[in-house]
Design an enzyme around this catalytic site. Sequence first.
Site, PDB file in Angstrom:
ATOM      1  N   ARG A 156       0.869  -1.187   0.000  1.00  0.00           N
ATOM      2  CA  ARG A 156       0.000   0.000   0.000  1.00  0.00           C
ATOM      3  C   ARG A 156       0.899   1.228   0.000  1.00  0.00           C
ATOM      4  NH1 ARG A 156      -3.737   2.257   4.649  1.00  0.00           N
ATOM      5  NH2 ARG A 156      -5.177   3.490   3.424  1.00  0.00           N
ATOM      6  N   PHE A 216       1.223  10.629   1.810  1.00  0.00           N
ATOM      7  CA  PHE A 216       0.546  10.078   2.985  1.00  0.00           C
ATOM      8  C   PHE A 216       1.458   9.078   3.689  1.00  0.00           C
ATOM      9  CE2 PHE A 216      -2.788   6.916   4.604  1.00  0.00           C
ATOM     10  CZ  PHE A 216      -2.887   7.536   5.836  1.00  0.00           C
ATOM     11  N   GLN A 235       3.296   1.429   3.203  1.00  0.00           N
ATOM     12  CA  GLN A 235       2.970   0.376   4.163  1.00  0.00           C
ATOM     13  C   GLN A 235       3.527  -0.966   3.717  1.00  0.00           C
ATOM     14  OE1 GLN A 235      -1.109   0.425   5.413  1.00  0.00           O
ATOM     15  NE2 GLN A 235      -1.046  -1.650   6.229  1.00  0.00           N
ATOM     16  N   ASN A 295      -3.169  -0.884  11.799  1.00  0.00           N
ATOM     17  CA  ASN A 295      -4.185  -1.719  12.441  1.00  0.00           C
ATOM     18  C   ASN A 295      -5.483  -1.643  11.647  1.00  0.00           C
ATOM     19  OD1 ASN A 295      -5.638   0.645  13.324  1.00  0.00           O
ATOM     20  ND2 ASN A 295      -4.202   0.830  15.029  1.00  0.00           N
ATOM     21  N   PHE A 339       3.748   1.255   8.832  1.00  0.00           N
ATOM     22  CA  PHE A 339       3.862   2.219   7.746  1.00  0.00           C
ATOM     23  C   PHE A 339       4.821   3.323   8.135  1.00  0.00           C
ATOM     24  CE2 PHE A 339       0.103   3.511  10.156  1.00  0.00           C
ATOM     25  CZ  PHE A 339       0.243   4.892  10.294  1.00  0.00           C
ATOM     26  N   LEU A 365      -3.535  10.903  13.136  1.00  0.00           N
ATOM     27  CA  LEU A 365      -3.420   9.470  13.424  1.00  0.00           C
ATOM     28  C   LEU A 365      -2.815   9.190  14.797  1.00  0.00           C
ATOM     29  CD1 LEU A 365      -2.086   8.156   9.988  1.00  0.00           C
ATOM     30  CD2 LEU A 365      -4.437   8.114  10.835  1.00  0.00           C
ATOM     31  N   HIS A 373      -2.610   5.302  15.803  1.00  0.00           N
ATOM     32  CA  HIS A 373      -1.449   4.586  15.274  1.00  0.00           C
ATOM     33  C   HIS A 373      -0.196   5.011  16.027  1.00  0.00           C
ATOM     34  CE1 HIS A 373      -3.742   2.893  11.927  1.00  0.00           C
ATOM     35  NE2 HIS A 373      -4.369   4.045  11.928  1.00  0.00           N
TER      36      HIS A 373
END
Length: 171
Positions: A47, A52, A55, A100, A112, A121, A131
């Site tokens: 990902r 951003f 991951q 998660n 990530f 986050l 996170h």
Amino acid sequence: MANPTATLETSLGTITVELFTDVMPETAGNFIKLAKSGFYDGLHFHRVINDFMIQFGCPYSKDPNSRRAGTGNGPDGCIQDEHPDNAKISNEPGTLSMANTGAPNSGSCQFFINTRDNSYLDWFSPGPSKHPVFGKVTEGMDVVNNIQTTPTDRGDRPQTPVQMVKVTINE
């Protein structure tokens, strides 16, 4: 005693991260245990979202075309969320965070690297996404930036696979 570091050898270059075992012993320890077992070796970044995060860590990502990538847990299942008062470290660019499902205590093996300020986050910020940060890139942000700009498909998977060749823990 200094925190350990990890060397992340990817198909696009090497990234070095400091692991915050001093303030995030459970989360950083989980990463270290999985890395030492060879769990991450050969997996792919499954990902990637420009501006951003990037991951990795899904066991199904050994096959970069797997439609299941992003859904798997590690061999030991999930770990407890770690939210110590002395570790209010924000999801800033270059920080390594626990991925998660959005549910409490659902982190496992996926992590990530933030490529922008994602403070919303933070486990200590208002809102549902939590996170915890357990490490930070100390060398190789150019590699992180190259990975984040890799062209992706509609599922955020790199069109040209980016592999985590090997993760080495340096204690």
